[in-house]
Design an enzyme around this catalytic site. Structure first.
Site, PDB file in Angstrom:
ATOM      1  N   SER A  36       0.807  -1.225   0.000  1.00 39.98           N
ATOM      2  CA  SER A  36       0.000   0.000   0.000  1.00 39.98           C
ATOM      3  C   SER A  36       0.834   1.265   0.000  1.00 39.98           C
ATOM      4  O   SER A  36       0.323   2.337  -0.315  1.00 39.98           O
ATOM      5  CB  SER A  36      -0.922   0.014   1.218  1.00 39.98           C
ATOM      6  OG  SER A  36      -0.154  -0.090   2.406  1.00 39.98           O
ATOM      7  N   ASP A 339      -3.937   7.968   7.859  1.00 40.38           N
ATOM      8  CA  ASP A 339      -5.072   7.179   8.376  1.00 40.38           C
ATOM      9  C   ASP A 339      -4.669   6.237   9.509  1.00 40.38           C
ATOM     10  O   ASP A 339      -5.374   5.296   9.805  1.00 40.38           O
ATOM     11  CB  ASP A 339      -5.725   6.387   7.235  1.00 40.38           C
ATOM     12  CG  ASP A 339      -4.758   5.403   6.587  1.00 40.38           C
ATOM     13  OD1 ASP A 339      -3.598   5.297   7.031  1.00 40.38           O
ATOM     14  OD2 ASP A 339      -5.173   4.719   5.623  1.00 40.38           O
ATOM     15  N   HIS A 342      -0.990   4.650   7.032  1.00 35.26           N
ATOM     16  CA  HIS A 342      -0.268   5.241   5.902  1.00 35.26           C
ATOM     17  C   HIS A 342       0.024   6.719   6.148  1.00 35.26           C
ATOM     18  O   HIS A 342      -0.592   7.331   7.016  1.00 35.26           O
ATOM     19  CB  HIS A 342      -1.094   5.060   4.626  1.00 35.26           C
ATOM     20  CG  HIS A 342      -1.537   3.651   4.421  1.00 35.26           C
ATOM     21  ND1 HIS A 342      -2.812   3.213   4.719  1.00 35.26           N
ATOM     22  CD2 HIS A 342      -0.859   2.567   3.992  1.00 35.26           C
ATOM     23  CE1 HIS A 342      -2.901   1.921   4.471  1.00 35.26           C
ATOM     24  NE2 HIS A 342      -1.731   1.491   4.034  1.00 35.26           N
TER      25      HIS A 342
END
Ligand code: NAG
Ligand code: NAG
Ligand code: NAG
Length: 370
Positions: A36, A339, A342
């Site tokens: 990610s 978040d 990340h």
């Protein structure tokens, strides 16, 4: 008139240096593998069942102004690398359409991906918590499948890949995340480091065998500074935290992984002296943000997430960013953490600058001579 003439070269010089800094990396294409931290859409395209909010605002709100599948409010490190090379943003492999031009690179990264095959996690009875089975080896298979449409003969491929950058990671962070989120101890995490590092070095080896000559291999971020770790592994003992508020033991673990990775890359350099194997020090590039947040504009701190559902670090597992009960901050550029898991575009930009123009890529990335 005389004035005008003396001014002219001045403008020419400035116009020239301006152009160089906008396109300073000397690559014609970039291929990326990872999770990610660098996925530009593959996970979303694969259904994103484990994390559907990635397809909704506030993800993407800052730069693209719509969700793209990036796990951030905007651009990622890989986007800033593409910009610095004067290339288009890397299209996600799973979204490639017929007739699309992907000669300038492709992104194979998938959010949630692991360095080890998903089979490993199923064998250890934690397979059911994986976000995706598209591990590093699956991503390499995708590359091998795509390769004949990039170049065919060895001579053609050598010439083409001579101007390509292969980014292998960051990857491996999730191997540790999954294990620690189900209660794995740091001691257990350490035991898995050689396997994870071997998977990353194996991926680099395979790419070199396929023709890659320039590889950027990032290490792990300081996970002890991440809101999710700070929340899940909160400690009443002050001694467990460094002076920047990060969990010492988890940062020491990231350093342990990075040290092993650097050792593995050293061995690869001896085995493949023709390849340029570059280590990207994500740890140091991120840690300097923790050391002087105000210098980088992170006036709201670096440990608290911009988007979340409450708690001391604004990370609440029952109300994660994008879910009911959460909300995003007014100005994400004043936060380093997006978040809880990340980083914000603003933080990724500083890390990217540190890799491209700063000291955190060793040896340095290939740039146009100034
Ligand atoms: C991964 O593979 C396993 C078995 O091979 C399957 O049960 C599972 O649904 C897959 N997970 C995802 C996220 O696709
Ligand atoms: C690759 O680039 C180097 C210089 O960067 C050059 O010396 C070499 O000949 C090139 N090889 C091929 C196959 O183009
Ligand atoms: C976490 O979210 C849940 C669900 O919205 C909420 O009930 C709870 O109060 C939140 N916890 C904190 C610490 O804000």
């Amino acid at each position: 008139m005389k004035n005008f003439i003396t001014c002219l070269p001045f403008f020419l010089v400035f116009g020239f240096t301006g152009a160089v800094s906008a396109t300073s990396l000397q690559y014609d294409s970039v291929f990326n593998f990872g999770d990610s931290l660098s996925d530009t859409g593959n996970f979303l395209l694969s259904g994103a069942l484990a994390f559907p909010v990635i397809g909704k605002l506030p993800y993407g709100e800052t730069f693209f102004r719509h969700p793209t599948g990036r796990c951030s409010d905007g651009r990622l490190v890989i986007d800033f690398i593409a910009e610095a090379a004067g290339l288009p943003y890397l299209p996600p492999f799973l979204g490639l359409g017929k007739g699309q031009d992907f000669k300038h690179g492709v992104n194979f990264a998938v959010a949630g991906a692991t360095a080890l095959d998903s089979k490993f996690f199923y064998e250890h009875n934690i397979g059911q918590i994986l976000w995706t089975n598209d591990s590093l080896s699956v991503q390499l298979d995708w590359f091998k499948k795509l390769k004949p449409s990039l170049c065919t003969t060895k001579q053609e491929c050598d010439k083409y890949f001579n101007k390509s950058l292969f980014v292998v990671g960051e990857i491996g962070g999730n191997d540790y995340n999954y294990a620690s989120f189900v209660g794995g101890s740091i001691k257990q995490l350490r035991a898995s480091v050689p396997l994870v590092v071997q998977a990353i070095a194996g991926a680099a080896t395979l790419l070199i065998e396929e023709g890659a000559v320039e590889l950027l291999v990032p290490g792990n971020l300081p996970i002890g500074c991440s809101a999710v770790y700070l929340t899940l592994f909160q400690s009443p003992n002050k001694e467990d935290y460094d002076k920047h508020g990060c969990l010492k033991a988890y940062n020491a673990f990231s350093k342990y992984h990075n040290k092993q990775l650097k050792g593995a890359l050293e061995i690869l350099r001896l085995k493949y002296p023709h390849a340029r194997i570059i280590y990207a020090d994500y740890y140091a590039a991120a840690k300097r943000i923790n050391h002087s947040p105000n210098r980088y504009g992170f006036y709201n701190g670096v440990l608290t997430a911009c988007c979340g559902g409450g708690g001391p670090y604004n990370f609440n597992n029952s109300a994660r960013c994008g879910h009911i009960g959460s909300k995003a901050c007014e100005n994400p550029s004043t936060y380093a953490n997006w978040d809880g898991i990340h980083l914000t575009e603003a933080a990724y930009k500083i890390i990217a600058k540190g890799l491209i123009y700063g000291p955190f890529s060793r040896p340095p990335l290939r740039k146009f001579p100034l």
